[in-house]
Motif scaffolding. Structure first.
Motif, PDB file in Angstrom:
ATOM      1  N   ARG A   1       0.841  -1.207   0.000  1.00 15.76           N
ATOM      2  CA  ARG A   1       0.000   0.000   0.000  1.00 15.76           C
ATOM      3  C   ARG A   1       0.872   1.251   0.000  1.00 15.76           C
ATOM      4  O   ARG A   1       0.586   2.217  -0.732  1.00 15.76           O
TER       5      ARG A   1
ATOM      6  N   THR B   1       1.727   4.453  -3.260  1.00 17.96           N
ATOM      7  CA  THR B   1       1.594   5.910  -3.111  1.00 17.96           C
ATOM      8  C   THR B   1       2.884   6.659  -3.436  1.00 17.96           C
ATOM      9  O   THR B   1       2.846   7.885  -3.611  1.00 17.96           O
TER      10      THR B   1
ATOM     11  N   GLY C   1      -0.069   8.455   3.197  1.00 20.43           N
ATOM     12  CA  GLY C   1       0.186   8.565   1.763  1.00 20.43           C
ATOM     13  C   GLY C   1      -1.094   8.506   0.954  1.00 20.43           C
ATOM     14  O   GLY C   1      -1.284   9.271  -0.006  1.00 20.43           O
ATOM     15  N   GLU C   2      -1.994   7.595   1.327  1.00 20.39           N
ATOM     16  CA  GLU C   2      -3.253   7.469   0.590  1.00 20.39           C
ATOM     17  C   GLU C   2      -4.120   8.712   0.752  1.00 20.39           C
ATOM     18  O   GLU C   2      -4.767   9.155  -0.203  1.00 20.39           O
TER      19      GLU C   2
ATOM     20  N   VAL D   1      -2.624  11.429  -1.495  1.00 16.95           N
ATOM     21  CA  VAL D   1      -2.943  11.209  -2.908  1.00 16.95           C
ATOM     22  C   VAL D   1      -4.397  11.578  -3.180  1.00 16.95           C
ATOM     23  O   VAL D   1      -4.711  12.245  -4.182  1.00 16.95           O
TER      24      VAL D   1
END
Length: 296
Positions: free
Chosen positions: A141, A145, A236-237, A240
């Motif tokens: 995951r 990213t 990070g997600e 984004v």
């Protein structure tokens, strides 16, 4: 120079029984799927063909050998029959061996484990193998990213940091695996009725307490690593997602400006949210680096 002297790169190999994590090359004994992402190379068994498919392939190969041999016999002198026979026999043996190899289940091969045992971690218990898969899922995951985080963090440095974190996770799980074996052995002795004297019973209870303390300690280490990887992946997600939202609002805001009479639009919230997520990303990677960076 030992493999550990090279720039950090992690190898992960797994078969039906073993998950091997190493700082040097890993292979499979047969067909293999190789996938590289970030600073990690993952090796897993390739698609295994059935025994009937292997037999069919060998049969076709033998027919080809027979046809070619008959053709060559028609061109060559009979004096060379012994040479053709030797070549045919060698080709037949190669075809049969290749068929058996293709049908055999691939297993992990660690060619350097005897020379460099300290840079290998072997996980054989179901629980530890499953826990490592969970850590790897979090690492993947994070990896997805990284391209969007260029400018905040160096993607290659971040990829190495993720690999180092997984290496640390493998070390924690290898330790838990050893503690599990000791703990289970003590439990068997405590339940089989062979401990008769008070002294032996007290010693057994003492060792069970020590094993229990170590068990809690190693699980706390694992939980800490899992928490940091999860926080890094989530940060990070979110970045984004908010970056995509900010870009979208900037485009739609510009389009609306052209259609608006007063020529103004409000997009401050998206920008503020993105700034907060930027700080969260930097904090997550800084904490991950402080705990697990450069420990190999």
């Amino acid at each position: 120079m030992s493999p550990s002297d090279h720039p950090f790169h992690l190898w992960i190999a797994r078969d039906a029984q073993v998950t091997a994590v190493a700082l040097t090359e890993m292979r499979m004994s047969g067909r293999a799927n190789v996938r590289e992402w970030g600073s990690i190379t993952e090796v897993t068994p390739g698609k295994q063909i059935t025994g009937s498919a292997a037999s069919k392939r060998v049969t076709i190969q033998l027919i080809v050998v027979a046809v070619v041999s008959l053709y060559v016999c028609g061109l060559a002198s009979a004096a060379y029959w012994w040479l053709l026979l030797a070549v045919d026999l060698a080709l037949v043996l190669l075809a049969v061996a290749a068929g058996f190899k293709a049908a055999r289940r691939s297993i992990v091969v660690a060619p350097d484990i005897d020379l460099y045992p300290s840079i290998h971690r072997l996980l054989t218990t179901h629980e530890e193998r499953l826990s490592f898969r969970d850590l790897q899922a979090l690492a993947e995951r994070i990896g997805r990213t990284l391209p969007a985080l260029d400018g905040l963090v160096d993607p290659s440095d971040a990829a190495e940091l993720v690999a180092e974190s997984l290496w640390e996770g493998a070390a924690v799980l290898a330790r838990r695996q050893e503690i599990r074996e000791v703990r289970d052995e003590l439990v068997r002795h405590a339940s089989d009725g062979t401990v008769e004297t008070n002294r032996a019973r007290l010693d057994l209870q003492s060792q069970q307490q020590r094993a229990g303390d170590l068990w809690e300690e190693v699980n706390a280490d694992l939980a800490r690593l899992t928490s940091h990887l999860m926080a890094t992946a989530a940060a990070g997600e979110r970045f984004v997602r908010d970056q995509d939202l900010d870009d979208t609002l900037q485009r739609t805001g510009a389009a609306l400006d052209k259609l608006s009479l007063d020529g103004s639009h409000a997009g401050a919230y998206a920008g503020e949210q993105l700034a907060e997520e930027t700080t969260a990303v930097l904090t997550a990677y800084r904490e991950l680096n402080d705990l697990y960076g450069g420990k190999s």
